[in-house]
Design a protein around this motif. Structure first.
Motif: not given
Length: 252
Positions: A214-216, A220-221, A224, A226-227
């Motif tokens: 992930a990125s952002g 945002e992360i 997320d 997935q995070v």
């Protein structure tokens, strides 16, 4: 300023970094985060020349760093701190910082003067003549930062510089790092203290099991799925979502 292209590194059968690509824009603070064992420090070791990548490229201001020695990379303008701080215990704080200053200053007086200026920048001015071995954990972290900063970096790699600090000490070092960025140094930081990541970084990349997931922005992360699963385990995102929905029904 820094561009990582398809970086790959294995240690035997362990894949430490797997096709990792990201950028660090000049003049900003960028975070590289992820759970323990994700491969973050291995990436720092590859950027700084301590490990040679098995594949991919590392570009600093358009120049490939692959195959360059750590001291040559440092001379180009990249400095790093280490998770386990190891000051020169028999030297004073001033002399420790001067070791880094000698990279671009042959004269002892010039190196010591620069060491004093750097000590002021990181909040160690009052402890310049103290033996490095007598510093607290927080003091040693600042000294590690100062030693890297004394090399006059354009890009500073901070590897968990806040690990082991209490909340008050973290709050004290955050403005120090902001001040370093304000002085013109670009920063890439690895950090587990999320309060620091949120307060310092403008963009974050998330690594898990050697791969970017992930990125952002920090906000945002943090949301997320997935995070959340990488940090808290399989099914955590779904459980959190279910808990939020349940709380909303109760509130209604």
């Amino acid at each position: 300023m820094l561009e990582i292209r398809h970086l790959a590194k294995k240690f035997g059968g362990l894949v430490a970094t797997n096709d990792v690509s990201f950028i660090v824009p000049e003049g900003r603070i960028t975070a590289l985060i992820g759970p323990n064992g994700a491969g973050k420090t291995t990436i720092f070791a590859q950027i700084s020349g301590f490990h040679r990548p098995d594949g991919g490229d590392i570009l600093f201001q358009g120049r490939s760093l692959v195959g360059m020695a750590p001291e040559a990379i440092c001379r180009l303008g990249i400095a790093r701190t280490f998770q386990i701080v190891q000051p020169f215990a028999g030297l004073s704080v001033r002399e420790n910082i001067a070791v880094g200053a000698h990279l671009h200053r042959a004269g002892r007086r010039a190196a010591l003067d620069h060491a004093e200026a750097v000590a002021k920048q990181v909040g160690l001015a009052a402890q310049l003549d103290k033996p490095a071995a007598a510093l607290t954990v927080a003091g040693r972290k600042r000294l590690e930062l100062a030693k890297a900063l004394a090399t006059d970096p354009k890009l500073l790699l901070l590897d968990e510089v806040m690990a082991g600090l209490n909340p008050a000490e973290i709050d004290e070092i955050i403005p120090v790092i902001r001040g370093i960025r304000a002085s013109g140094v670009t920063i890439l930081l690895i950090e587990h203290v999320m309060r620091a990541v949120v307060n310092l970084s403008e963009h974050a990349w998330v690594l898990n099991n050697g791969s970017l997931i992930a990125s952002g922005t920090p906000a945002e992360i943090a949301a997320d799925p997935q995070v959340i699963e990488a940090y808290l385990g399989h099914g955590a995102a779904q459980r959190m979502q279910a808990g939020t929905a349940t709380a909303g029904v109760r509130h209604a």
